[in-house]
Design a protein around this motif. Sequence first.
Motif, PDB file in Angstrom:
ATOM      1  N   ARG A  22       0.815  -1.221   0.000  1.00 14.34           N
ATOM      2  CA  ARG A  22       0.000   0.000   0.000  1.00 14.34           C
ATOM      3  C   ARG A  22       0.851   1.273   0.000  1.00 14.34           C
ATOM      4  O   ARG A  22       0.584   2.203  -0.744  1.00 14.34           O
TER       5      ARG A  22
ATOM      6  N   ASP B 266      -4.533  -1.868  10.929  1.00 15.81           N
ATOM      7  CA  ASP B 266      -5.794  -2.601  10.828  1.00 15.81           C
ATOM      8  C   ASP B 266      -5.682  -3.979  11.481  1.00 15.81           C
ATOM      9  O   ASP B 266      -6.642  -4.480  12.064  1.00 15.81           O
TER      10      ASP B 266
ATOM     11  N   MET C  39      -2.560  -6.457   4.476  1.00 17.66           N
ATOM     12  CA  MET C  39      -3.210  -5.740   5.576  1.00 17.66           C
ATOM     13  C   MET C  39      -2.205  -4.835   6.283  1.00 17.66           C
ATOM     14  O   MET C  39      -1.083  -5.245   6.606  1.00 17.66           O
TER      15      MET C  39
ATOM     16  N   ASN D  29      -6.378  -7.046   1.798  1.00 25.05           N
ATOM     17  CA  ASN D  29      -6.211  -6.496   3.151  1.00 25.05           C
ATOM     18  C   ASN D  29      -7.319  -6.921   4.107  1.00 25.05           C
ATOM     19  O   ASN D  29      -7.668  -6.189   5.018  1.00 25.05           O
ATOM     20  N   ARG D  30      -7.843  -8.139   3.922  1.00 21.06           N
ATOM     21  CA  ARG D  30      -8.928  -8.585   4.802  1.00 21.06           C
ATOM     22  C   ARG D  30      -8.442  -9.528   5.900  1.00 21.06           C
ATOM     23  O   ARG D  30      -7.411 -10.171   5.767  1.00 21.06           O
TER      24      ARG D  30
HETATM   25  C1  LIG Z   1      -8.811  -2.346   3.188  1.00 19.52           C
HETATM   26  O1  LIG Z   1      -8.520  -1.145   2.487  1.00 19.52           O
HETATM   27  C2  LIG Z   1      -9.616  -0.290   2.264  1.00 19.52           C
HETATM   28  C3  LIG Z   1      -9.139   0.924   1.485  1.00 19.52           C
HETATM   29  O2  LIG Z   1      -8.602   0.586   0.261  1.00 19.52           O
HETATM   30  C4  LIG Z   1     -10.228   0.161   3.562  1.00 19.52           C
HETATM   31  O3  LIG Z   1     -11.366   0.947   3.326  1.00 19.52           O
HETATM   32  C5  LIG Z   1     -10.589  -1.064   4.405  1.00 19.52           C
HETATM   33  O4  LIG Z   1     -11.023  -0.638   5.651  1.00 19.52           O
HETATM   34  C6  LIG Z   1      -9.409  -2.000   4.550  1.00 19.52           C
HETATM   35  N1  LIG Z   1      -9.811  -3.218   5.211  1.00 19.52           N
HETATM   36  C7  LIG Z   1      -9.504  -3.529   6.440  1.00 19.52           C
HETATM   37  C8  LIG Z   1      -9.996  -4.833   6.949  1.00 19.52           C
HETATM   38  O5  LIG Z   1      -8.843  -2.820   7.149  1.00 19.52           O
END
Ligand SMILES: *[C@@H]1O[C@H](CO)[C@@H](O)[C@H](O)[C@H]1NC(C)=O
Length: 584
Positions: free
Chosen positions: A84, A131, A127, A109-110
Motif C-alpha cells: 500500500r 488494521d 493488511m 487487506n482482509r
Molecule cells: C482495506 O482497504 C480499504 C481501502 O482501500 C479500507 O477501506 C478497508 O477498511 C481495509 N480493510 C480492512 C480490513 O482494514
Amino acid sequence: MRIANVLSLLLLLGLRLAGGSPPPQPVECTRGTSDCTVTNVYGSYPDRTICRAANASFPRTEQELVAAVAAAAAAKRKVKVATRHSHSFPKLACPGGRDGTIISTRFLNRTVSVDAARRLMTVESGMVLRDLIKAAAAAGLALPHSPYWYGLTIGGLLATGAHGSSLWGKGGAVHEYVVGLRIVTPAPASQGFAVVRQLVAGDPDLDAAKVSLGVLGVISQVTLELQPQFKRSVRFTTLDDSDMAEKVGVWGGLHEFGDLAWLPRQGKVIYREDDRVDVSTRGNGLNDYIGFRAQPTLGLITARVAQEKLEQNGTDIARCLAARLPPLALELQAYGFTNDGNFFTGYPVVGFQHRIQASGSCINSPEDGLLSSCTWDPRIRGPFLYNSGFSVALSKAPAFVADMQRLRDLNPRAFCGIDFTLGILMRYVKASSAYLGKAEDCVDFDVTYYRSYTDGEPRVHSDVFDELEQMALRKYGALPHWGKNRNSAFDGAVAKYPKSGEFLKVKDRYDPDGIFSSEWSDQVLGIRGSPNIVAKRCALEGLCVCSDDSHCAPEQGYFCRPGQVYKEARVCSQSTAGYLRTKT
Ligand SMILES: *[C@@H]1O[C@H](CO)[C@@H](O)[C@H](O)[C@H]1NC(C)=O
Ligand SMILES: Cc1cc2nc3c(=O)[nH]c(=O)nc-3n(C[C@H](O)[C@H](O)[C@H](O)COP(=O)(O)OP(=O)(O)OC[C@H]3O[C@@H](n4cnc5c(N)ncnc54)[C@H](O)[C@@H]3O)c2cc1C
Ligand SMILES: *[C@@H]1O[C@H](CO)[C@@H](O)[C@H](O)[C@H]1NC(C)=O
Ligand SMILES: *[C@@H]1O[C@H](CO)[C@@H](O)[C@H](O)[C@H]1NC(C)=O
C-alpha cells in the motif's frame, strides 16, 4: 535560529491536526495498468534512480493472485510485490529490468479468520499493521510486538524482518509470531505455472518464508499466534550517558518492552521503562507519537528551508543550538503519549497494548489536498532523510557503545545533527530461527539523518556518522536492517547469516528461474554483483565506502580519510588543507 522557531511552532504547540493527506501510491501507471513506476514512501531510492515496470496488477482474491503469478511465470517475466505505501528505503520492491510486473497487495487487506480460543488470526498479506492490531483487539487479542510505525503491511514488514523491542519470550520481531502462511510460487506448466504452498509451524521452509526479502514468491495469507489482550505501563526517564555502555547490556533484560535513545551531543539517554501490567490496572493511555503525526505542509517546507540554510551556511554553534529543540519539544509533550487519549498528566502511562504498541496518525485521514501530511511525504519539499538501522550482537553492544562515546568525546559538536533528529534509538531483537533473521540476540541501532535533495552534495560532519556505521558493520559485525540503509551497508551482509545457504536452497526450489529476484536482491544476497556503486562522490551518498578522494568531494574540501577511533574506517572528511585549497 529560524529552524528553532519553526520547530517550536510545530512541536511545542503540540499540533494535533485532524488528519493529513495519506501517503501517495507507490505504483503509478501512465496507461491503465501499463507503463508503471514504483517507488518507496520517500519517493527516492538510495541510488536516486527511478524503477520502471511494464505493468501492474491489483488482485483482490487469492485466485487472482495465483493468476497474476502464473502469467509472469509463464512469460518468465520479472515480478515484485508492491504494498500500500512501500516503506522500505532500499530498492526491494523494484522488479528489475524494464519490462517487469508489479503485483500490488493493496486490495488483499482482509481478515481471513480469527480463532479466539486458540488465539490464532489469519490475515491477507496486504493488511496494514494498524488494521491488523485493531482487528486483533476486537477479538480480545494482541500482537505482542511490532514495529513502532503502523503504516506497514504484514507482508512487507515480515519480508524485511521488522521488529519492535524485546528480548523476552519469543522477542521483539513480528516473524516470531508467524505460525503459518500461504505463499504463491511459480510452478511448471503442468501445474498451471503457479501454486499455493501452505506452510505450517514446524515446516523448515517457514524459516525461509517468514523473512524472505520477497524473493520466494508472493505471500498471500499470514497466520499469527497472538496473546490475550494486555496492558502496558510506560515511563520515559532522561539520564546522563556515563553508564550507558553497561546499561545497554542489561536494560532489555529488565523491561519487556525496554529501549533507549541516545542524544550524543547532550550526553543524555532517554530510557524507556515499559512493562506488561495486569489488565485491571487503571489507565487508557494512547501512543500518538509526535513524529508520526500529520504536520502542516507550510511548516514542513519552512523547516526544510531553515535546515538547509543551517546545513550549508550555518555554524556548529547555530546547528547545536537548533539541535536542542526537537528533543526538548518531544520530552515536554511526553513524545505524544497521553494518559487517556487526550491529555498527558504524568508517567507512567498505562494502556492497552493495541493503543501503545505502534502509531502513525498521519496516514489516517482522507485526502486534504496536501494541507498536511506525514513529515517525509515526497510531494512536499519538506524534511528529506536517510534512515540507517543495524544490529550488533548483544554481547558486543557495550563495547560498541563505548567506542561511539569515544568518537563523540573527540568532537561532540559533530554529533548535533544526530541530536536534531532525536538521536540513536536502541532496541532489542532476539535470536531467531528465521534464516535471514538474527542468529543471536542483538541490539538494533536506528538513526535518521539529513539527506540533501542534491545528488552528491557533502553533508556537514557526515564523517562521524559514517565512521560509526562502518565501525558497527565491520568491527562489530552488525547486520543491516533489510528495509533501511544505504547501499554500502549491505556489502558483505549476507555472509554474516549462518543460514543464508539454507535460504538460497529454498529460493532455488521455489523460484528456479528467479522471476522474483531483481538486480538488487541478487546483489544483497551475494548471488550476482555488489550493492556498492563506485563512482564520483559515491561515499557522500552511502553508495560506497571511499577508497579514493574522488569518492568524496575534493573540490569542496572533502577527502577520503581514516576514521578517528576506528582507523580502518574510510570516510569523507573536511581536512583543513583541502578546505584552504578551495577557499583560495
Ligand atoms: C482495506 O482497504 C480499504 C481501502 O482501500 C479500507 O477501506 C478497508 O477498511 C481495509 N480493510 C480492512 C480490513 O482494514
Ligand atoms: C516511518 C517508518 C517507521 C519504521 N519503523 C520501523 C520499526 O519500528 N521497526 C522496524 O523493524 N522497521 C521499521 N521501519 C521499516 C519497515 O518496517 C520496513 O521497511 C518494512 O519492510 C516496510 O513494510 P512495507 O509494508 O512498507 O513493505 P515494502 O517496503 O513495500 O516491501 C518490503 C519488501 O517486501 C516485499 N513484499 C511485500 N509484501 C509481500 C508479500 N505479500 N509477499 C512477498 N513479498 C512481499 C516487497 O516486494 C519488498 O521486497 C519503518 C519504516 C518507516 C518508513
Ligand atoms: C504485461 O506486459 C507484458 C509485456 O508487454 C505482456 O506480455 C503481458 O501480457 C502484460 N500483462 C498484463 C497483465 O497486462
Ligand atoms: C548559502 O550561501 C550561499 C552563498 O551566500 C548561497 O548562494 C546559498 O543559497 C546559501 N544556501 C542556503 C541554503 O541558504
